[in-house]
Motif scaffolding. Sequence first.
Motif, PDB file in Angstrom:
ATOM      1  N   UNK A  82     -37.259  -2.194  40.962  1.00 18.22           N
ATOM      2  CA  UNK A  82     -36.004  -1.523  40.858  1.00 18.22           C
ATOM      3  C   UNK A  82     -35.336   0.223  41.110  1.00 18.22           C
ATOM      4  N   UNK A  83     -34.018   0.313  41.936  1.00 13.85           N
ATOM      5  CA  UNK A  83     -33.717   1.438  42.353  1.00 13.85           C
ATOM      6  C   UNK A  83     -32.616   1.995  41.236  1.00 13.85           C
ATOM      7  N   UNK A  84     -32.062   2.419  40.807  1.00 15.42           N
ATOM      8  CA  UNK A  84     -30.829   2.656  39.709  1.00 15.42           C
ATOM      9  C   UNK A  84     -30.156   3.577  40.435  1.00 15.42           C
ATOM     10  N   UNK A  85     -28.863   3.624  41.360  1.00  8.19           N
ATOM     11  CA  UNK A  85     -28.417   4.021  42.729  1.00  8.19           C
ATOM     12  C   UNK A  85     -27.228   5.258  41.209  1.00  8.19           C
ATOM     13  N   UNK A  86     -26.196   4.086  41.152  1.00 13.60           N
ATOM     14  CA  UNK A  86     -25.343   4.902  39.747  1.00 13.60           C
ATOM     15  C   UNK A  86     -25.275   4.727  38.447  1.00 13.60           C
ATOM     16  N   UNK A  87     -24.396   4.750  37.618  1.00 13.74           N
ATOM     17  CA  UNK A  87     -24.097   4.228  36.556  1.00 13.74           C
ATOM     18  C   UNK A  87     -23.420   2.844  36.912  1.00 13.74           C
ATOM     19  N   UNK A  88     -24.148   1.849  35.490  1.00 16.43           N
ATOM     20  CA  UNK A  88     -22.947   0.224  36.307  1.00 16.43           C
ATOM     21  C   UNK A  88     -21.742  -0.487  35.429  1.00 16.43           C
ATOM     22  N   UNK A  89     -21.435   1.052  35.109  1.00 17.60           N
ATOM     23  CA  UNK A  89     -20.793   0.488  34.929  1.00 17.60           C
ATOM     24  C   UNK A  89     -19.984   0.185  32.768  1.00 17.60           C
ATOM     25  N   UNK A  90     -18.875   0.454  33.344  1.00 21.54           N
ATOM     26  CA  UNK A  90     -17.942  -0.295  31.384  1.00 21.54           C
ATOM     27  C   UNK A  90     -17.807  -0.388  30.486  1.00 21.54           C
ATOM     28  N   UNK A 117     -20.427  -2.869  41.160  1.00 15.82           N
ATOM     29  CA  UNK A 117     -19.540  -3.095  39.952  1.00 15.82           C
ATOM     30  C   UNK A 117     -18.106  -2.574  41.115  1.00 15.82           C
ATOM     31  N   UNK A 118     -17.517  -3.392  41.334  1.00 13.64           N
ATOM     32  CA  UNK A 118     -16.814  -3.359  43.081  1.00 13.64           C
ATOM     33  C   UNK A 118     -17.277  -3.192  44.654  1.00 13.64           C
ATOM     34  N   UNK A 119     -16.156  -1.749  44.616  1.00 14.37           N
ATOM     35  CA  UNK A 119     -17.325  -1.265  45.856  1.00 14.37           C
ATOM     36  C   UNK A 119     -18.415  -0.564  45.556  1.00 14.37           C
ATOM     37  N   UNK A 120     -18.951   0.013  44.560  1.00 14.51           N
ATOM     38  CA  UNK A 120     -20.121   0.824  44.745  1.00 14.51           C
ATOM     39  C   UNK A 120     -21.277   0.058  44.492  1.00 14.51           C
ATOM     40  N   UNK A 121     -22.356   0.279  45.225  1.00 11.26           N
ATOM     41  CA  UNK A 121     -23.754   0.068  44.858  1.00 11.26           C
ATOM     42  C   UNK A 121     -24.430   0.564  43.249  1.00 11.26           C
TER      43      UNK A 121
END
Length: 148
Positions: A82-90, A117-121
């Motif tokens: 797994x690659x985490x690209x940005x925070x996952x949400x609130x 998360x919406x339009x964010x990978x």
Amino acid sequence: MSEVVSGVSAIPNPFLEQIGIVSEEMHDGRARISLELQEQHMNSWQITHGGVLMTMLDVVMAMAGRSLHHDQKGVVTIEIKTSFLQPGGVIGGKLEAKAQAFHQSTTMCFCDGEIWSGDKLVAKAMGTYKYLKSLKSKASLQKMGGTD
């Protein structure tokens, strides 16, 4: 595999129900799930815990693999990268995980997964899954787990 009702897995899973993961789609080597983010999904920084993201990726990729074989009871995870690209949400946000099986053999399948998360990978993953024949009893499961 268990029956598939309206394109969604009919296998009950108390862990996923407890987390709140919703199966949206499962057919032809593809799957999609979603999660409405709540307080219990957050880490100490109040963003989605990485374990929640990994769980979503594992589940959605396994579903994609299972959807290819209606005669199989399920799959077991061999490995996930797994690659985490940005925070996952609130809290109050919604995550959607999508996956597809891109290769299979008689005993294994290989899948790609993404969380949005919406339009964010948010994260991408690749997983390897082994097709599992039906286990005959609870005793067989206990043996597999090394318990009596």
